[in-house]
Motif scaffolding. Structure first.
Motif, PDB file in Angstrom:
ATOM      1  N   SER A   1      -2.523 -82.633 -20.756  1.00  0.00           N
ATOM      2  CA  SER A   1      -2.282 -82.551 -19.319  1.00  0.00           C
ATOM      3  C   SER A   1      -2.966 -81.329 -18.721  1.00  0.00           C
ATOM      4  CB  SER A   1      -0.784 -82.480 -19.046  1.00  0.00           C
ATOM      5  OG  SER A   1      -0.524 -82.111 -17.707  1.00  0.00           O
ATOM      6  N   PRO A   2      -3.399 -81.438 -17.452  1.00  0.00           N
ATOM      7  CA  PRO A   2      -3.833 -80.241 -16.725  1.00  0.00           C
ATOM      8  C   PRO A   2      -2.649 -79.313 -16.510  1.00  0.00           C
ATOM      9  CG  PRO A   2      -4.573 -82.257 -15.627  1.00  0.00           C
ATOM     10  CD  PRO A   2      -3.569 -82.664 -16.655  1.00  0.00           C
ATOM     11  N   SER A   3      -2.912 -78.055 -16.250  1.00  0.00           N
ATOM     12  CA  SER A   3      -1.836 -77.084 -16.039  1.00  0.00           C
ATOM     13  C   SER A   3      -1.544 -76.850 -14.567  1.00  0.00           C
ATOM     14  CB  SER A   3      -2.194 -75.755 -16.703  1.00  0.00           C
ATOM     15  OG  SER A   3      -3.411 -75.246 -16.178  1.00  0.00           O
ATOM     16  N   VAL A   4      -2.275 -77.545 -13.680  1.00  0.00           N
ATOM     17  CA  VAL A   4      -2.123 -77.364 -12.240  1.00  0.00           C
ATOM     18  C   VAL A   4      -1.982 -78.728 -11.570  1.00  0.00           C
ATOM     19  CG1 VAL A   4      -3.229 -76.499 -10.136  1.00  0.00           C
ATOM     20  CG2 VAL A   4      -3.440 -75.208 -12.266  1.00  0.00           C
ATOM     21  N   VAL A   5      -1.093 -78.815 -10.579  1.00  0.00           N
ATOM     22  CA  VAL A   5      -0.895 -80.065  -9.841  1.00  0.00           C
ATOM     23  C   VAL A   5      -2.123 -80.383  -9.005  1.00  0.00           C
ATOM     24  CG1 VAL A   5       0.538 -81.279  -8.155  1.00  0.00           C
ATOM     25  CG2 VAL A   5       1.582 -79.642  -9.731  1.00  0.00           C
TER      26      VAL A   5
ATOM     27  N   VAL B   1       1.696 -81.969  -2.591  1.00  0.00           N
ATOM     28  CA  VAL B   1       1.574 -80.618  -3.144  1.00  0.00           C
ATOM     29  C   VAL B   1       0.372 -80.565  -4.080  1.00  0.00           C
ATOM     30  CG1 VAL B   1       4.024 -80.032  -2.967  1.00  0.00           C
ATOM     31  CG2 VAL B   1       3.196 -81.194  -5.007  1.00  0.00           C
ATOM     32  N   THR B   2      -0.349 -79.472  -4.065  1.00  0.00           N
ATOM     33  CA  THR B   2      -1.477 -79.260  -4.964  1.00  0.00           C
ATOM     34  C   THR B   2      -1.590 -77.774  -5.279  1.00  0.00           C
ATOM     35  OG1 THR B   2      -3.026 -79.040  -3.099  1.00  0.00           O
ATOM     36  CG2 THR B   2      -2.822 -81.227  -4.095  1.00  0.00           C
ATOM     37  N   GLY B   3      -2.155 -77.494  -6.431  1.00  0.00           N
ATOM     38  CA  GLY B   3      -2.450 -76.111  -6.789  1.00  0.00           C
ATOM     39  C   GLY B   3      -1.337 -75.373  -7.509  1.00  0.00           C
ATOM     40  N   GLN B   4      -0.149 -75.972  -7.663  1.00  0.00           N
ATOM     41  CA  GLN B   4       0.956 -75.291  -8.328  1.00  0.00           C
ATOM     42  C   GLN B   4       0.825 -75.420  -9.850  1.00  0.00           C
ATOM     43  OE1 GLN B   4       1.385 -77.348  -5.758  1.00  0.00           O
ATOM     44  NE2 GLN B   4       2.081 -75.916  -4.189  1.00  0.00           N
ATOM     45  N   ASN B   5       1.242 -74.385 -10.557  1.00  0.00           N
ATOM     46  CA  ASN B   5       1.321 -74.479 -12.013  1.00  0.00           C
ATOM     47  C   ASN B   5       2.415 -75.470 -12.385  1.00  0.00           C
ATOM     48  OD1 ASN B   5      -0.679 -72.524 -12.460  1.00  0.00           O
ATOM     49  ND2 ASN B   5       0.798 -70.858 -12.407  1.00  0.00           N
ATOM     50  N   ILE B   6       2.088 -76.397 -13.269  1.00  0.00           N
ATOM     51  CA  ILE B   6       3.043 -77.436 -13.640  1.00  0.00           C
ATOM     52  C   ILE B   6       3.338 -77.360 -15.130  1.00  0.00           C
ATOM     53  CG2 ILE B   6       1.226 -79.184 -14.008  1.00  0.00           C
ATOM     54  CD1 ILE B   6       3.260 -81.265 -12.946  1.00  0.00           C
ATOM     55  N   TYR B   7       4.609 -77.611 -15.464  1.00  0.00           N
ATOM     56  CA  TYR B   7       5.042 -77.636 -16.861  1.00  0.00           C
ATOM     57  C   TYR B   7       5.520 -79.046 -17.178  1.00  0.00           C
ATOM     58  CZ  TYR B   7       4.988 -72.611 -16.084  1.00  0.00           C
ATOM     59  OH  TYR B   7       4.603 -71.340 -15.747  1.00  0.00           O
ATOM     60  N   ILE B   8       5.010 -79.583 -18.281  1.00  0.00           N
ATOM     61  CA  ILE B   8       5.344 -80.952 -18.672  1.00  0.00           C
ATOM     62  C   ILE B   8       5.903 -80.923 -20.092  1.00  0.00           C
ATOM     63  CG2 ILE B   8       4.463 -83.292 -19.025  1.00  0.00           C
ATOM     64  CD1 ILE B   8       2.236 -82.646 -17.068  1.00  0.00           C
TER      65      ILE B   8
ATOM     66  N   ARG C   1      12.345 -88.319  -8.701  1.00  0.00           N
ATOM     67  CA  ARG C   1      12.755 -86.951  -8.386  1.00  0.00           C
ATOM     68  C   ARG C   1      14.182 -86.741  -8.877  1.00  0.00           C
ATOM     69  NH1 ARG C   1      11.442 -82.907  -4.655  1.00  0.00           N
ATOM     70  NH2 ARG C   1       9.812 -84.212  -3.739  1.00  0.00           N
ATOM     71  N   LEU C   2      14.379 -85.755  -9.738  1.00  0.00           N
ATOM     72  CA  LEU C   2      15.704 -85.490 -10.289  1.00  0.00           C
ATOM     73  C   LEU C   2      16.510 -84.557  -9.403  1.00  0.00           C
ATOM     74  CD1 LEU C   2      14.936 -84.999 -14.102  1.00  0.00           C
ATOM     75  CD2 LEU C   2      15.942 -86.996 -12.991  1.00  0.00           C
ATOM     76  N   SER C   3      16.021 -83.333  -9.223  1.00  0.00           N
ATOM     77  CA  SER C   3      16.769 -82.327  -8.482  1.00  0.00           C
ATOM     78  C   SER C   3      15.846 -81.160  -8.167  1.00  0.00           C
ATOM     79  CB  SER C   3      17.969 -81.827  -9.315  1.00  0.00           C
ATOM     80  OG  SER C   3      17.504 -81.197 -10.503  1.00  0.00           O
ATOM     81  N   HIS C   4      16.391 -80.161  -7.501  1.00  0.00           N
ATOM     82  CA  HIS C   4      15.644 -78.924  -7.277  1.00  0.00           C
ATOM     83  C   HIS C   4      16.624 -77.762  -7.177  1.00  0.00           C
ATOM     84  CE1 HIS C   4      16.564 -79.962  -3.016  1.00  0.00           C
ATOM     85  NE2 HIS C   4      16.691 -78.655  -2.902  1.00  0.00           N
ATOM     86  N   VAL C   5      16.093 -76.578  -7.455  1.00  0.00           N
ATOM     87  CA  VAL C   5      16.870 -75.350  -7.393  1.00  0.00           C
ATOM     88  C   VAL C   5      16.177 -74.401  -6.425  1.00  0.00           C
ATOM     89  CG1 VAL C   5      17.660 -73.333  -8.691  1.00  0.00           C
ATOM     90  CG2 VAL C   5      17.738 -75.604  -9.748  1.00  0.00           C
ATOM     91  N   PRO C   6      16.880 -73.877  -5.426  1.00  0.00           N
ATOM     92  CA  PRO C   6      16.241 -72.948  -4.486  1.00  0.00           C
ATOM     93  C   PRO C   6      15.899 -71.626  -5.171  1.00  0.00           C
ATOM     94  CG  PRO C   6      18.612 -73.061  -4.081  1.00  0.00           C
ATOM     95  CD  PRO C   6      18.302 -74.115  -5.092  1.00  0.00           C
ATOM     96  N   ILE C   7      14.649 -71.220  -5.087  1.00  0.00           N
ATOM     97  CA  ILE C   7      14.204 -69.965  -5.675  1.00  0.00           C
ATOM     98  C   ILE C   7      12.929 -69.535  -4.946  1.00  0.00           C
ATOM     99  CG2 ILE C   7      12.866 -71.093  -7.486  1.00  0.00           C
ATOM    100  CD1 ILE C   7      13.719 -68.833  -9.376  1.00  0.00           C
ATOM    101  N   ASP C   8      12.822 -68.269  -4.610  1.00  0.00           N
ATOM    102  CA  ASP C   8      11.753 -67.830  -3.716  1.00  0.00           C
ATOM    103  C   ASP C   8      10.559 -67.219  -4.429  1.00  0.00           C
ATOM    104  OD1 ASP C   8      12.912 -65.521  -4.577  1.00  0.00           O
ATOM    105  OD2 ASP C   8      13.373 -64.702  -2.587  1.00  0.00           O
ATOM    106  N   TYR C   9      10.438 -67.430  -5.738  1.00  0.00           N
ATOM    107  CA  TYR C   9       9.259 -66.927  -6.445  1.00  0.00           C
ATOM    108  C   TYR C   9       8.887 -67.900  -7.556  1.00  0.00           C
ATOM    109  CZ  TYR C   9      12.998 -65.194  -9.508  1.00  0.00           C
ATOM    110  OH  TYR C   9      14.113 -65.091 -10.293  1.00  0.00           O
ATOM    111  N   PRO C  10       7.629 -67.869  -8.023  1.00  0.00           N
ATOM    112  CA  PRO C  10       7.193 -68.788  -9.088  1.00  0.00           C
ATOM    113  C   PRO C  10       8.008 -68.564 -10.359  1.00  0.00           C
ATOM    114  CG  PRO C  10       5.323 -67.703  -8.069  1.00  0.00           C
ATOM    115  CD  PRO C  10       6.542 -66.995  -7.562  1.00  0.00           C
ATOM    116  N   ILE C  11       8.049 -69.578 -11.192  1.00  0.00           N
ATOM    117  CA  ILE C  11       8.832 -69.488 -12.412  1.00  0.00           C
ATOM    118  C   ILE C  11       8.000 -69.933 -13.618  1.00  0.00           C
ATOM    119  CG2 ILE C  11      11.125 -69.720 -11.429  1.00  0.00           C
ATOM    120  CD1 ILE C  11       9.478 -72.740 -12.961  1.00  0.00           C
TER     121      ILE C  11
END
Length: 411
Positions: free
Chosen positions: A361-365, A392-399, A120-130
């Motif tokens: 890769s799949p596009s969803v976790v 976590v499951t179901g989120q769109n993931i970018y690789i 785990r590197l880091s995270h940024v607080p944001i209240d909507y999908p990106i």
């Protein structure tokens, strides 16, 4: 004043020194200090994790100044480029999270399957999908805020996944609902620039307008208009890539004739060039632009749309000379083992590693989460389980492949 002299003044300002103390074995009990040359200190620091550098900067003003020097930033990026990483990012539980794993861990002695643990590197607080642009030189830029957040005052964000530092960009002045965004880097002037264009979308008609550029690291950031001589619209499902100071993306011409083209944005001179070729009509969507052994490459499925176990293969284009329209097209067919390993999993093409492996890769976790590696030289296929995302499951993931850690401060 020579560049070397300037650098020495920069890293030694206020006599910043790190002293290694050793205790004398003599009966006097005196301590002796040995000054470590600054070049050696920076060489050592260039090999520690980027998030550790971010922590060290908070120790004192002297440390903060030394660890923010341009020389350390350049040296760190150079060392990081020798050991690229996979970067994973998704939005969940009110934050934009980043994970990574050294790319070499994809290589395994196991014939058909293996496992990697991510950090785990880091995270940024944001209240909507990106959604995110393809990373460049260790930095990321978000995009599609207006569409995803449904907020008129939404602003793009530049982020350093390795340190967790982020900065909101000035709001683009436009009445359009959508803004298309790209991030590029000029290795000569060592600057990062954001290219954006507003999207005019009507039934059966799409075009990009109001092309604007913003330079990072200039203190007060402002958008400035640039000229665009050809009306076009980027193929939004496809990726972009920046190679040697040129940002490439695929697009189609606007109007009654949907001409396929490659757009080349020269970061340093802020000029748009357009390469039109009939061959581009054969490039199916979605496609992935890659750096293939220093040349621009394009990967896409044999048939348009997603890929799964019944897909027959993919196509690799390598552009030997983009100015003279010299192309090499290779069709790669999957081995019979592809169906057994991938089965009904829907996958997208992520890109290629330095070892000529194509990653899917799949596009969803999901849990478990797998990526798939096809080696073009040995014609072998492997499944790699990725561990460490948490519950976590179901989120769109970018690789992204070939990601480099960077300690550059975003200003």
């Amino acid at each position: 004043m020579s560049a070397i002299k300037k650098r020495k003044q920069c890293v030694s300002k206020e006599k910043t020194r790190i002293i290694s103390s050793t205790r004398s074995t003599k009966s006097s009990g005196e301590n002796y200090g040995q000054i470590i040359p600054m070049d050696i200190i920076l060489e050592i620091l260039s090999r520690v994790p980027a998030k550790s550098i971010a922590s060290f900067r908070r120790v004192s003003k002297d440390w903060g100044f030394t660890l923010s020097s341009p020389h350390l930033t350049d040296l760190f990026l150079k060392m990081s480029s020798l050991s690229p990483c996979l970067l994973f990012t998704f939005h969940a539980e009110g934050k934009w999270s980043f994970f990574s794993s050294p790319e070499f861990l994809l290589t395994s002695d196991k014939k058909y399957s293996s496992r990697v643990a991510i950090d785990r590197l880091s995270h940024v607080p944001i209240d909507y999908p990106i959604r995110v642009c393809v990373p460049v030189g260790g930095l990321l830029c978000s995009k599609d805020e207006w569409v995803l957040s449904k907020k008129k005052d939404a602003r793009m964000m530049i982020c350093n996944p390795s340190t967790g530092e982020f900065k909101l960009l000035p709001k683009v002045k436009t009445s359009r609902r959508r803004v298309l965004t790209y991030l590029g880097h000029d290795p000569v002037e060592k600057v990062y620039k954001v290219l954006c264009m507003t999207s005019c979308e009507r039934p059966y008609s799409q075009k990009a307008e109001q092309h604007q550029v913003l330079t990072l690291g200039t203190g007060k950031m402002n958008w400035r208009m640039i000229e665009c001589s050809v009306t076009h619209y980027p193929q939004s499902q496809d990726s972009e890539i920046c190679i040697d100071g040129v940002l490439y993306y695929l697009a189609v011409g606007s109007g009654s004739w949907k001409t396929s083209m490659m757009v080349c944005f020269e970061i340093r001179f802020e000029k748009l060039k357009f390469i039109v070729d009939e061959a581009f009509k054969d490039i199916k969507s979605p496609s992935t632009l890659i750096n293939y052994k220093g040349k621009l490459g394009i990967l896409h499925p044999n048939a348009s749309g997603f890929m799964d176990g019944i897909s027959s293969g993919f196509v690799l284009w390598v552009i030997d000379d983009i100015e003279n329209h010299t192309w090499c097209k290779n069709t790669i067919m999957f081995p019979s083992l592809w169906w057994s390993i991938v089965a009904q999993t829907r996958v997208d093409i992520v890109g290629t590693t330095g070892d000529s492996e194509i990653v899917f890769s799949p596009s969803v976790v999901s849990n478990p989460f797998y990526i798939f590696c096809y080696n073009m030289e040995t014609k072998s296929i492997r499944r790699v389980e990725v561990k460490g995302f948490g519950p976590v499951t179901g989120q769109n993931i970018y690789i992204f492949l070939n990601h480099m850690e960077n300690v550059k401060l975003i200003t």
